[in-house]
Each structure stands twice: as C-alpha cells, then as structure tokens.
Design a protein around this motif. Structure first.
Motif, PDB file in Angstrom:
ATOM      1  N   TYR A   1      50.901 -11.381  25.137  1.00 25.64           N
ATOM      2  CA  TYR A   1      50.891 -10.222  26.027  1.00 25.64           C
ATOM      3  C   TYR A   1      49.905  -9.204  25.480  1.00 25.64           C
ATOM      4  CZ  TYR A   1      53.221  -7.077  29.358  1.00 25.64           C
ATOM      5  OH  TYR A   1      53.526  -6.272  30.415  1.00 25.64           O
TER       6      TYR A   1
ATOM      7  N   SER B   1      47.956  -5.341  26.320  1.00 23.79           N
ATOM      8  CA  SER B   1      48.099  -4.125  27.107  1.00 23.79           C
ATOM      9  C   SER B   1      46.983  -3.150  26.787  1.00 23.79           C
ATOM     10  CB  SER B   1      49.447  -3.448  26.806  1.00 23.79           C
ATOM     11  OG  SER B   1      50.530  -4.303  27.079  1.00 23.79           O
TER      12      SER B   1
ATOM     13  N   THR C   1      48.803 -11.323  30.612  1.00 26.16           N
ATOM     14  CA  THR C   1      49.426 -12.385  29.832  1.00 26.16           C
ATOM     15  C   THR C   1      48.445 -13.544  29.754  1.00 26.16           C
ATOM     16  OG1 THR C   1      50.474 -13.318  31.806  1.00 26.16           O
ATOM     17  CG2 THR C   1      51.773 -11.758  30.510  1.00 26.16           C
TER      18      THR C   1
ATOM     19  N   ASN D   1      48.338  -4.434  31.975  1.00 20.15           N
ATOM     20  CA  ASN D   1      48.851  -5.558  31.200  1.00 20.15           C
ATOM     21  C   ASN D   1      48.259  -6.891  31.627  1.00 20.15           C
ATOM     22  OD1 ASN D   1      51.034  -3.850  29.924  1.00 20.15           O
ATOM     23  ND2 ASN D   1      51.582  -3.666  32.087  1.00 20.15           N
TER      24      ASN D   1
END
Lengths: 116, 113
Positions: free
Chosen positions: B71, B73, B24, B22
C-alpha cells in the motif's frame, strides 16, 4: 540542464494514414528513451524503450513501431493508423544506469493524437 | 489483477484540506515507489520517490509506503488550488534500466478555492 522536446503537440489524422512523432533530448548523452501511451482514465502504457542507437524493445504488439536514428532522437511511427491509436503519447528519458538503482524518468510535454 | 491499482476519482476537496491519495500493488518485487503529478495536457512530473517502506516528507507532501500490505499513499497538507491535477503512482523493481516502471491510472484531484 536536460530538456526533452516532443512534436507535434496536437495531431488529428484520418484512419489509415501514416504517423510520425518525434522526441529529442538535450543536455545528456546515451539516455534510455521510452514511448508511452496514455488513454483516458487509464495508466501510462509502455510501448517501446531503447537503451541505445538502433536498439528498440517493444512491450506491446501493435501497428506502431519505433526507431532511434540518433543518440538523443526517438521516433514513433505507424504505416496505417487505427481508431484505437488515439491517445496522449509521451516520450521519456532516464539516465543509463545498470544494476540495482533507481532510474527517474523525465517526461516530455506529450502529443495528443486523435484518429478520426 | 492489475499490477498497480488506484482510485481514479475525481476527488474534490476545499482549499486547506488534507488530501490522501492511495495505491495498491501486487508484485512484492517492487522496491521503488513514485508519485507523479500531471497537469491537464502536460507530461507527468516527479513529485517524490521512496525506496522500501517508511515515510518521506517534502514540504506539504508526505509519501508513505507499507510493503507488508503493498500500500502506498501520498498526503498533501494545506492543499491549494494549484494542487489540482492528476496524481499517478508508479512502482519499479529497480533492476536494469527503467523499463519496469508500472503506473497506476491516476487520481484526478480538484482543490476548490
């Protein structure tokens, strides 16, 4: 197909010595060229980019310089290396698109520089 | 605040596990989102890129972007030892050339046989 070369692969230099790293691209014309540095545990830091022969933009003020003497040749230099110059140096190229578009960057194999 | 943040790991998983990586980001102007894989002492290679929000699947890899929460992923299904590498996320605004790529620091992944 396009290929990108970097040399040397590994370099150990004393503090205060000069530096010259070379990057060449084959199989494409008028690429955008980039120099990045990757320090341990940190992301890729863009150092310089070039959109054409003799056109260099610097992203980070430092004791490094870049030159583009030919369309597909990009050189990273220093007159006097510092300890903090140690790292993994990556050259990359992308196709010369303008406007709103995605420019995939293709990376070379890198040069690992250790300054002692 | 860094423009792109990523847990550096290391992350160790058993072979066959589902891996979730992940990142951000902070700049809402970013439109393109990339995942690069970097083997030790090699240059990064592009795995996937996505534009705007949504999912993109390629074999065992799925990239997911949620622009509302900033976000991104990468999911790896049926992970293999050959997936052991550092995974870098990157973002770009998409305007003018490619000098606006911003990379995360990378997450080091080890898939144990």
């Amino acid at each position: 197909s396009q290929t990108i070369h970097q040399w040397p692969a590994t370099l150990v230099q004393p503090v205060g010595s000069p530096l010259s790293l070379e990057c060449t691209v084959e199989g494409t014309s008028n690429p955008n060229l980039y120099w990045y540095r990757q320090a341990a545990g940190r992301g890729l830091q863009l150092l310089f980019y070039s959109v054409g022969i003799g056109q260099i933009s610097s992203e980070v003020p430092q004791n490094l310089s870049a030159s583009r003497p030919q369309d597909r040749q990009f050189i990273l230099s220093s007159k006097k290396l510092l300890l903090s110059d140690s790292g993994f140096y990556l050259c990359a190229w992308s196709i010369d698109f303008t406007g709103h578009s995605y420019n995939e960057q293709f990376f070379g194999p890198g040069t690992r520089l250790t300054v002692l | 605040q860094k423009e792109v943040e990523q847990d550096p790991g290391p992350l160790s998983v058993p072979e066959g596990a589902i891996v979730s990586l992940n990142c951000t980001y902070s700049n809402s102007a970013f439109q393109y989102f990339m995942w690069y894989r970097q083997y030790s002492r090699k240059g990064p290679e592009l795995l996937m890129y996505t534009y705007s929000s949504g999912n993109k699947e390629d074999g065992r890899f799925t990239a997911q972007v949620d622009k509302s929460s900033k976000y991104i992923s990468l999911f790896i299904r049926d992970s293999q030892p050959s997936d052991s590498a550092t995974y870098l996320c990157a973002t770009a605004r998409g305007d003018n050339y490619g000098q606006n790529f911003v990379f995360g620091p990378g997450t080091r992944l080890s898939v144990l046989p």
